[in-house]
Design an enzyme around this catalytic site. Structure first.
Site, short mmCIF file in Angstrom:
data_model
loop_
_atom_site.label_atom_id
_atom_site.label_comp_id
_atom_site.label_asym_id
_atom_site.label_seq_id
_atom_site.Cartn_x
_atom_site.Cartn_y
_atom_site.Cartn_z
NE ARG A 8 -4.23 -1.56 0.19
CZ ARG A 8 -4.34 -2.61 -0.65
NH1 ARG A 8 -3.41 -2.85 -1.55
NH2 ARG A 8 -5.42 -3.38 -0.60
CG HIS A 37 -2.95 -0.96 -6.97
ND1 HIS A 37 -3.36 -0.31 -5.82
CD2 HIS A 37 -3.00 -2.28 -6.66
CE1 HIS A 37 -3.66 -1.21 -4.89
NE2 HIS A 37 -3.44 -2.42 -5.39
#
Ligand code: NAP
Ligand code: GLV
Length: 306
Positions: free
Chosen positions: A221, A269
């Site tokens: 993250r 991502h």
């Protein structure tokens, strides 16, 4: 049995079709405000209103591995929260991280730049023993990544909350052993969940402990990393580079300095994508197990945060 589907940013039609085909006896519906209570839910980034209305859920299945965003919501106490448990992500993460490590170690970017300039230059070999890789987080994904790296014979260190024994991996655990883990590593791979304890864990202090010429691979993250601290250590030369797949704000804002930094490689991502069919099969198997009263893997400990 009723199943509510509420996944923001996900095209619902193929999921609804897949769930209906796998569970013909169930009523599978795209959630809308005011819908009647469901028994199970399949979610990603649902609005708070979803949980405010759906108070009778037995289990909530996230269509990802990380549940940090979900756990920020006020959740019904009746439900178990279940994360994807590999479901085809581990092999993708292993190939992404091995690619990034090998690309850096074998200097493929240097060769690509040479070749683009018409230079035929052979650089001195680097030694694998000088590139110990530290994997932070030895869960479903981190274990697979650590083991894949051992196949390329890199020295591999692993850090987790509780002790782990993995073939070919030097294990470290707990806050007390973090410094020793970092000091033993040159390439740092982050596969921790984002929790109150791990927020900002890659910062000036921790990244400074890596070997000189350190390299950062963040695939967990964005909020694990303090962006300005990474930039300062890249610019000082302590860190040689970074591969980043996740960011504090996604999409990364156009003015962010990461976009054009010569030592940063980025992807949007995409290191381990949710595979719809495999994920549906996993969730359907777990719903059947729950209906039989059996225990299932992948239940989130909401107090721990993962
Ligand atoms: P997981 O199975 O829950 O594993 C988490 C690991 O982190 C465990 O080994 C755990 O230790 C360790 N850990 C947690 N808190 C810690 C702490 N305070 N100190 C030290 N170790 C700690 O998670 P996973 O399935 O491997 O996924 C990891 C993360 O990857 C997800 O949370 C998500 O954020 C990210 N992810 C990213 C993508 C992408 O496309 N970029 C895709 C999927 C997942 P214990 O084993 O001792 O509990
Ligand atoms: C993706 O980031 C996931 O958590 O599955």
């Amino acid at each position: 049995m009723k199943i509510a589907f509420c996944c923001t940013g996900t095209e619902p039609a193929p999921w609804l079709a897949g769930l209906r085909a796998a569970l013909p006896q169930a009523q599978v519906e795209l959630w809308q405000a005011g819908a009647s209570p469901a028994d199970y839910a399949v979610v990603w980034a649902p609005p708070q209103q979803f949980f405010d209305e759906q108070r009778q859920l037995k289990a909530v299945f996230a269509i990802g591995a990380g549940v940090d965003a979900l756990l920020k919501l006020r959740l019904p106490s009746s439900a178990s929260f279940v994360r994807l448990d590999d479901a085809g992500m581990a092999v993708q993460m292993a190939e992404y991280v091995c690619h990034a490590v090998i690309r850096h170690f074998r200097e493929f970017d240097v060769y690509a730049a040479d070749i683009s300039q018409g230079h035929w230059t052979v650089h001195p070999s680097q030694h694998r023993a000088d590139f110990p890789v530290g994997v932070m987080g030895l869960g479903v994904l981190g274990q697979r990544v650590a083991q894949a790296l051992t196949h390329f014979e890199f020295p591999v260190n692993g850090w987790s909350r509780t002790p782990k024994q993995l073939d070919g991996v030097r294990g470290f655990h707990g806050g007390d052993q973090l410094d020793a883990f970092l000091a033993a590593s040159r390439i740092l791979v982050n596969l921790l969940p984002l929790t109150a304890e791990t927020l900002g864990i890659m910062n000036r202090t921790t990244l400074s402990r890596l070997h000189p010429g350190g390299y950062v691979i963040n695939v967990a993250r964005g909020a694990h990393l303090v962006d300005d601290d990474l930039l300062a250590l890249l610019d000082s030369g302590h860190l040689a580079g970074a591969t980043l797949d996740v960011f504090r704000t996604e999409p990364l804002p156009p003015a962010h300095p990461f976009w054009h930094h010569p030592k940063i490689t980025m992807t949007p991502h995409t290191s381990a994508r949710t595979l719809r069919e495999t994920s549906i099969a996993q969730m359907v198997g777990k719903i059947a197990a729950l209906e039989r009263g059996e225990r299932i893997a992948g239940i989130v400990d909401t107090s721990r945060g993962y």
